[in-house]
Write an enzyme that holds these catalytic residues in place. Structure first.
Site: not given
Ligand code: IPM
Ligand code: MG
Length: 352
Positions: A141, A186, A219, A243, A247
């Protein structure tokens, strides 16, 4: 107590839910004999329209001198031209950086009464109670961004100290809960994630030997959140993974309109916002769910003002309204007639 709270309604449904949050704060002030002063300021698209800047200097000054900041939402189609140089979201990102609120706390609770609102089968939802701790002021970001005619790049950087401090926040939260921390990265692909894993592997046994640590690739975490959501206690992860995963996690609660957040720094003022966006499709229609905003008020009372009893009372009032069967459109079943934003807020206030 006396407190000054900066209100940043922003765009879309932001003003709708901020109005409800403010009413709740006013009722809490009256009932518990506090004096809250509100200072409403511009942010996001509304600030671009009025001042040409998504984070005007007046807004920054107000937030810095406040005891806490409440934000509705930013963004919308009017300002989303991919070639625009100035965007509403820049205001929010700059504010997070200026306030130094690196720890974004996103609790995910489910209500058995709302099981029907979730796309998951109810047996998967029983016992879901987790907190996602999202690193908020680093990573992709905030890295350098470039773009020319033929290519673009976003740089992802993390430092050891940025990872250490967020892991500590998450581990402390886990200590006060079920004692389990899941770190999501990751590390099979990203160098920043390998550093993240090294730091977590060092800090956790050294400083929090009693916490059970699990590490998941992002993942796999996205899948496990759906296949065994009740297993998670505290999840800690970097900015963009947090983020996306929150959601996803909102579907456990039935709607994005249910999840609050608190963004905290070391000693800075706290920033409180629902995790949902500006939902331009329903803005101004009076049908947005105010629960996430009002639950964010509870976090504000608890974390920035130290008013634990008041915070719990607000959370109980939300529970009561849900138990009483009130449903905004996002959480209403096909055979339930939805209430408006203001009706939901009024019922929560009645519960207070
Ligand atoms: C959130 C939002 C923001 C983010 C946007 C509006 C910049 O999606 O708070 O989750 O990506 O952090
Ligand atoms: Mg988001």
């Amino acid at each position: 107590m006396e407190a000054v709270i900066t209100l940043l309604p922003g765009d879309g449904i932001g003003p709708d839910v901020t109005a409800c949050a403010t009413q709740v704060l006013e009722v809490v002030a009256t009932q518990y004999d506090h004096n809250f002063r509100f200072d409403t300021q511009l942010i996001g698209g509304a600030a671009i329209d009025a001042a040409g800047d998504p984070l005007p200097t007046n807004t920054i000054a107000s937030c810095k001198s406040a005891d806490a900041v409440f934000l509705g939402a930013v963004g919308g189609p009017r300002w989303s031209d991919p070639n625009a140089k100035i965007r509403p979201e820049q205001g929010l990102l700059r504010l997070r950086a200026i306030l130094g609120v690196f720890a974004n706390i996103r609790p995910v609770r489910t209500y058995s009464e709302l099981a029907g609102a979730s796309p998951l089968r109810p047996e998967f939802l029983a016992g879901v109670d987790m907190i996602v701790v999202r690193e908020l002021t680093g990573g992709i970001y905030f890295g350098e961004k470039t773009r020319d005619e033929t290519s673009a790049s976003d740089l992802c950087t993390y430092t050891v100290s940025e990872i250490e401090r967020i892991v500590r926040v998450a581990a402390k939260l886990a200590s006060g809960r079920r004692g389990r921390l899941c770190s999501v990265d990751k590390a099979n692909v990203l160098e920043t994630s390998r550093l993240w894993r090294n730091v977590t592997d060092r800090v956790m046994p050294d400083e929090f030997p009693d916490i059970a640590v699990e590490t998941l690739l992002v993942d796999a975490a996205a899948m496990h959140l759906l296949s065994r959501p009740a297993d998670f206690d505290v999840i800690v992860t970097e900015n963009m993974f947090g983020d996306i995963l929150t959601d996803e996690a909102s579907m456990l609660a039935g709607s994005l309109g249910m999840l609050p957040s608190a963004s905290l720094g070391d000693s800075s003022v706290g920033l409180y916002e629902p995790i949902h966006g500006s939902a331009p499709d329903i803005a101004g229609k009076g049908i947005a769910n105010p629960c996430a905003a009002i639950a964010s008020v509870a976090l504000l009372l608890r974390h920035s003002l130290g008013l634990a009893a008041e915070a719990t009372a607000v959370e109980r009032a939300i529970d009561t309204a849900i138990a009483a069967g009130l449903r905004t459109a996002d959480i209403a079943a096909a055979d339930e007639s939805p209430v408006t934003t203001n009706e939901m807020a009024a019922e929560i206030i009645r519960g207070l």
